[in-house]
Design a protein around this motif. Structure first.
Motif, PDB file in Angstrom:
ATOM      1  N   GLN A   1      41.739 -39.328 -25.894  1.00  0.00           N
ATOM      2  CA  GLN A   1      41.496 -38.979 -24.791  1.00  0.00           C
ATOM      3  C   GLN A   1      39.902 -39.777 -24.338  1.00  0.00           C
ATOM      4  N   ARG A   2      39.143 -39.977 -25.348  1.00  0.00           N
ATOM      5  CA  ARG A   2      38.024 -40.645 -25.234  1.00  0.00           C
ATOM      6  C   ARG A   2      38.219 -42.277 -24.844  1.00  0.00           C
ATOM      7  N   PHE A   3      39.135 -43.001 -25.576  1.00  0.00           N
ATOM      8  CA  PHE A   3      39.613 -44.236 -24.875  1.00  0.00           C
ATOM      9  C   PHE A   3      40.070 -44.234 -23.727  1.00  0.00           C
ATOM     10  N   ALA A   4      40.946 -43.197 -23.293  1.00  0.00           N
ATOM     11  CA  ALA A   4      41.618 -43.168 -21.915  1.00  0.00           C
ATOM     12  C   ALA A   4      40.538 -43.123 -20.923  1.00  0.00           C
ATOM     13  N   ALA A   5      39.305 -42.601 -21.158  1.00  0.00           N
ATOM     14  CA  ALA A   5      38.384 -42.190 -20.201  1.00  0.00           C
ATOM     15  C   ALA A   5      37.512 -43.565 -19.974  1.00  0.00           C
ATOM     16  N   LEU A   6      37.365 -44.684 -20.694  1.00  0.00           N
ATOM     17  CA  LEU A   6      36.846 -45.892 -20.721  1.00  0.00           C
ATOM     18  C   LEU A   6      37.000 -46.648 -19.216  1.00  0.00           C
ATOM     19  N   PRO A   7      38.429 -47.069 -19.131  1.00  0.00           N
ATOM     20  CA  PRO A   7      38.513 -47.692 -18.044  1.00  0.00           C
ATOM     21  C   PRO A   7      37.956 -47.439 -16.773  1.00  0.00           C
ATOM     22  N   GLY A   8      37.845 -46.191 -16.465  1.00  0.00           N
ATOM     23  CA  GLY A   8      37.383 -45.699 -15.106  1.00  0.00           C
ATOM     24  C   GLY A   8      35.980 -46.184 -15.028  1.00  0.00           C
ATOM     25  N   ALA A   9      35.418 -46.348 -16.031  1.00  0.00           N
ATOM     26  CA  ALA A   9      33.923 -46.763 -15.976  1.00  0.00           C
ATOM     27  C   ALA A   9      33.737 -48.345 -15.927  1.00  0.00           C
ATOM     28  N   LEU A  10      34.676 -48.925 -16.151  1.00  0.00           N
ATOM     29  CA  LEU A  10      34.522 -50.514 -16.263  1.00  0.00           C
ATOM     30  C   LEU A  10      34.071 -51.231 -15.018  1.00  0.00           C
ATOM     31  N   PRO A  11      34.400 -50.843 -13.867  1.00  0.00           N
ATOM     32  CA  PRO A  11      33.786 -51.309 -12.483  1.00  0.00           C
ATOM     33  C   PRO A  11      32.294 -51.490 -12.671  1.00  0.00           C
TER      34      PRO A  11
END
Length: 467
Positions: A229-239
């Motif tokens: 769940q932690r790693f799945a949340a990271l792509p949303g913050a990449l922009p």
């Protein structure tokens, strides 16, 4: 009457108008125009027949200010930085940041509050507006903190204090304004804000953890998130990471070689990237229209303050008040560091009664030359200076200090704007609740400012790399 005496009388009138509730922009513009008329009429010996000529010269002098200053390329940074923040909100990046921070940090004592601070710091990296940051996270973070048992005043204080980070972490509208007023490099000042901004966020986080450890009921930890769940949340913050990298590379190229362009170009490209991401996430026309209108409103407000205050600044130049104040400061029988601390304390008091931008615009034309004189002048070498840094580096260091003081003023009563914004968004909170909740963060800000004064390298490391 001598020009300096006229300057003191007009400045007293300006302060009286501000205390009585007149907007800083209009009070400064009116005081500046009246002062110019007085100065020119005094040069004509107060001849009644020549009052009309003095009035004409004063109006023409004041009238040149709006175009000459607002046509500056550096000011075009402000609307692009503000637009990035509003577009990021409608693209869902604020919630994505909060979710990512919560899944990685919320296990700490007071972890949800710490997550809020780091999420506001991340949002500050794409938004130049503290007020907008506080308003956004009052809607997102406070309900989640209340749902797990946080004290409502403490939750409100966390959001109000976290919102101030947008003043320091680039892109920052206040840093741009400072650079224009003191005629320093915008890129280096933006670069200088990164480490102190992150440092402030860490100090806030440590304070929250300490409070939660001592008072266990204030901020219970949130557990149960898996590594997946932690790693799945990271792509949303990449922009947001992409926008930050672009802005850095357009200010200073960390990969070597020249910067990719100007800060203005970096801000425009960053806004375009967030716009495309917002479209991908399904942003509607009404949301885009709202983002553009809110950007225009905030930009016009800032530009109006700049116009009014710069008319007053033009008058100060004719009255020679900055030079007189610098001469007086340098004759005081105190160490330059003690004088600097007194100036910062004066900002803390003044910030209780004025908004941050107006306060800096009104004081910098007088205070900045005095601080530079204390250090040894604009062109002094580090070896010959009072503060151990060159004139250029002193300008950057002092800029970060006064912007940090402006952050402090955003949460101090009775004017603390961020506190009013949080209370306005949350009907279950009074302004008094928010001011009580934000009180512990005064200590964190005092510690941060003391460390920035004691260790200038925290501020100057990145600008020194840019040359």
């Amino acid at each position: 009457m001598e020009p300096i005496e006229i300057g003191l009388w007009v400045t007293g009138g300006l302060l009286a108008m501000v205390v009585l509730g007149m907007r800083v922009a209009f009070a400064a513009g009116l005081a500046g125009l009246a002062g110019l008329i007085w100065i020119f009429w005094a040069k004509f010996g107060y001849d009644p027949a020549r009052f009309g000529k003095a009035l004409t010269i004063a109006v023409k002098t004041a009238g040149q200010v709006p175009h000459s200053k607002v046509s500056s390329q550096a000011l075009s940074l402000i609307p692009t930085f503000i637009l990035i923040g509003y577009l990021a909100y409608y693209a869902g990046l604020t919630r994505a940041l909060f979710v990512a921070a919560k899944r990685w940090i919320a296990w700490l004592p007071g972890g949800l509050a710490v997550s809020t601070v780091f999420a506001t710091a991340g949002f500050a990296a794409v938004s130049g507006a503290s007020v907008a940051t506080s308003a956004v996270f009052a809607r997102i973070a406070i309900p989640e903190m209340l749902a797990i048992g946080y004290d409502k005043r403490f939750a409100a204080g966390v959001v109000a204090a976290g919102g101030t980070l947008a003043s320091l972490i680039p892109p920052s509208a206040i840093l741009v304004i400072y650079a224009i007023i003191v005629e320093q490099d915008v890129g280096k000042l933006l670069l200088a804000g990164f480490i102190p901004g992150a440092f402030s966020a860490v100090i806030y986080g440590l304070l929250i953890v300490g409070i939660a450890v001592v008072f266990k009921s204030v901020g219970p930890p949130v557990k149960g998130f898996t590594w997946g769940q932690r790693f799945a949340a990271l792509p949303g913050a990449l922009p947001i990471v992409l926008v930050v990298v672009i802005i850095i590379c357009f200010v200073y190229n960390p990969f070597g070689g020249d910067a990719w362009g100007t800060p203005t170009e970096g801000g425009a490209i960053g806004a375009f990237i967030v716009f495309l991401y917002a479209l991908k996430e399904g942003m509607k026309w009404a949301e885009l229209k709202s983002a553009l209108l809110e950007t225009a409103k905030l930009t016009v407000m800032i530009f109006t303050i700049i116009w009014g205050v710069l008319i007053y600044v033009r008058f100060l130049g004719f009255a020679d008040l900055p030079g007189a104040f610098s001469d007086w400061i340098t004759t005081l029988e105190m160490s330059p560091m003690v004088i600097l601390i007194c100036i910062l304390l004066a900002y803390a008091v003044l910030g209780m009664f004025m908004d941050a931008i107006g306060m800096l615009l009104l004081t910098l034309p007088v205070v900045y030359p005095a601080v530079m004189a204390l250090n040894g002048g604009e062109s002094v070498a580090a070896a010959d200076s009072a503060f151990g840094m060159s004139g250029t580096m002193c300008a950057i260091w002092f800029g970060i200090l006064v912007v940090k003081m402006a952050e402090f003023c955003l949460i101090t009563p009775p004017i603390g704007l961020n506190c009013f914004v949080v209370a306005g968004v949350r009907e279950d909170l009074s302004v008094q609740d928010v001011f009580r909740g934000v009180t512990p963060f005064f200590i964190a800000d005092a510690v941060t400012i003391a460390l920035l004064v004691a260790f200038p390298g925290i501020v100057l490391y990145l600008p020194s790399l840019a040359g």
